[in-house]
Motif scaffolding. Sequence first.
Motif, mmCIF file in Angstrom:
data_model
loop_
_atom_site.group_PDB
_atom_site.id
_atom_site.type_symbol
_atom_site.label_atom_id
_atom_site.label_comp_id
_atom_site.label_asym_id
_atom_site.label_seq_id
_atom_site.Cartn_x
_atom_site.Cartn_y
_atom_site.Cartn_z
ATOM 1 N N LEU A 246 6.477 3.537 -12.446
ATOM 2 C CA LEU A 246 6.002 4.487 -11.440
ATOM 3 C C LEU A 246 6.395 5.910 -11.813
ATOM 4 O O LEU A 246 5.569 6.833 -11.768
ATOM 5 N N THR A 247 7.650 6.095 -12.170
ATOM 6 C CA THR A 247 8.158 7.429 -12.523
ATOM 7 C C THR A 247 7.388 7.989 -13.723
ATOM 8 O O THR A 247 7.027 9.173 -13.748
ATOM 9 N N THR A 248 7.098 7.124 -14.694
ATOM 10 C CA THR A 248 6.335 7.552 -15.883
ATOM 11 C C THR A 248 4.910 7.925 -15.503
ATOM 12 O O THR A 248 4.372 8.943 -15.962
ATOM 13 N N PHE A 249 4.272 7.130 -14.627
ATOM 14 C CA PHE A 249 2.911 7.442 -14.170
ATOM 15 C C PHE A 249 2.883 8.782 -13.442
ATOM 16 O O PHE A 249 2.000 9.621 -13.679
ATOM 17 N N LEU A 250 3.856 8.993 -12.551
ATOM 18 C CA LEU A 250 3.908 10.264 -11.808
ATOM 19 C C LEU A 250 4.031 11.446 -12.768
ATOM 20 O O LEU A 250 3.432 12.502 -12.552
ATOM 21 N N GLU A 251 4.776 11.236 -13.841
ATOM 22 C CA GLU A 251 5.011 12.322 -14.797
ATOM 23 C C GLU A 251 3.805 12.543 -15.719
ATOM 24 O O GLU A 251 3.264 13.642 -15.792
ATOM 25 N N VAL A 252 3.363 11.476 -16.414
ATOM 26 C CA VAL A 252 2.362 11.685 -17.477
ATOM 27 C C VAL A 252 0.938 11.792 -16.940
ATOM 28 O O VAL A 252 0.098 12.481 -17.522
ATOM 29 N N ALA A 253 0.637 11.115 -15.827
ATOM 30 C CA ALA A 253 -0.737 11.126 -15.312
ATOM 31 C C ALA A 253 -0.924 12.089 -14.146
ATOM 32 O O ALA A 253 -2.022 12.582 -13.918
#
Length: 267
Positions: A246-253
């Motif tokens: 989730l944290t990665t999605f919020l950041e990269v997307a």
Amino acid sequence: MMSWMDVLGRVSFSNCDPIFDGIDQDWSVLPAPPAWLTGHVLRKDCLTAPIPAADYALHHDELFLLPDLGIVSSGDVGSVLLFGSRPLESMRDIALPSDSSTSKVLLRWALKNRGLDPKFVDSGPDIDTMLEKCDGALLIGDRSLMASRQYPDLVKLDLGREWNDSTGLPMVFGVFAARRDAPEEHLKKAYNDMMTQLTKFESDESWRTEVISRSSEKLGFPYDRMDDYFQREVRNRMTPRDVEGLTTFLEVACGIDKGPKWAFHSE
């Protein structure tokens, strides 16, 4: 008169039946498409609801999240699919459904990642209408499940699988959000009641069978397909690894450089 604090929003798809089937009747349940639930939470129509992760990114200053609960896949999600009459690489335009937020952000990210730049066209979520006007059609939830059964050869991309293949992480499509001014006591009761149902689904085989039977009857699907969906594709218990996804999605997307803000931490 019923207060907004007595109402739980839920996605009007099967993907959170394990949480809401049999929920304590003290709660009134408000079903709606994922993208509509964000507005319901913000307007105080309900206490909490599973909203698109991409909508949490847009409103992260106003909302916080309940721990441990989500709409998650570790590979194939089975119900967030890109359909098309031609290969992905040669799609000139893609119809995007009005009932989704996360899947649209994820699709744009995935295509950009592949060096593709088709035109996007907003549309109602009906596969036949979408493919009449565009080369590709993005569908989510039960409509996606049903279309993949009707047109298996038209499935070109599973977005859960695409995310997992690209990042090695699970994909969190939905998060249980609440306004920051929501009373913690009510939120903890909602959390406990939802977790009780989820744990029952996970640990009580006869109850699990009942829930899946109702889900399959609702869609007109074979029991085995829905069993596989809940066993292998979609789950509602969010792990620390899922939070990383989730944290990665919020950041990269979504361009949000800070992780989610939690209403409280589970015991």
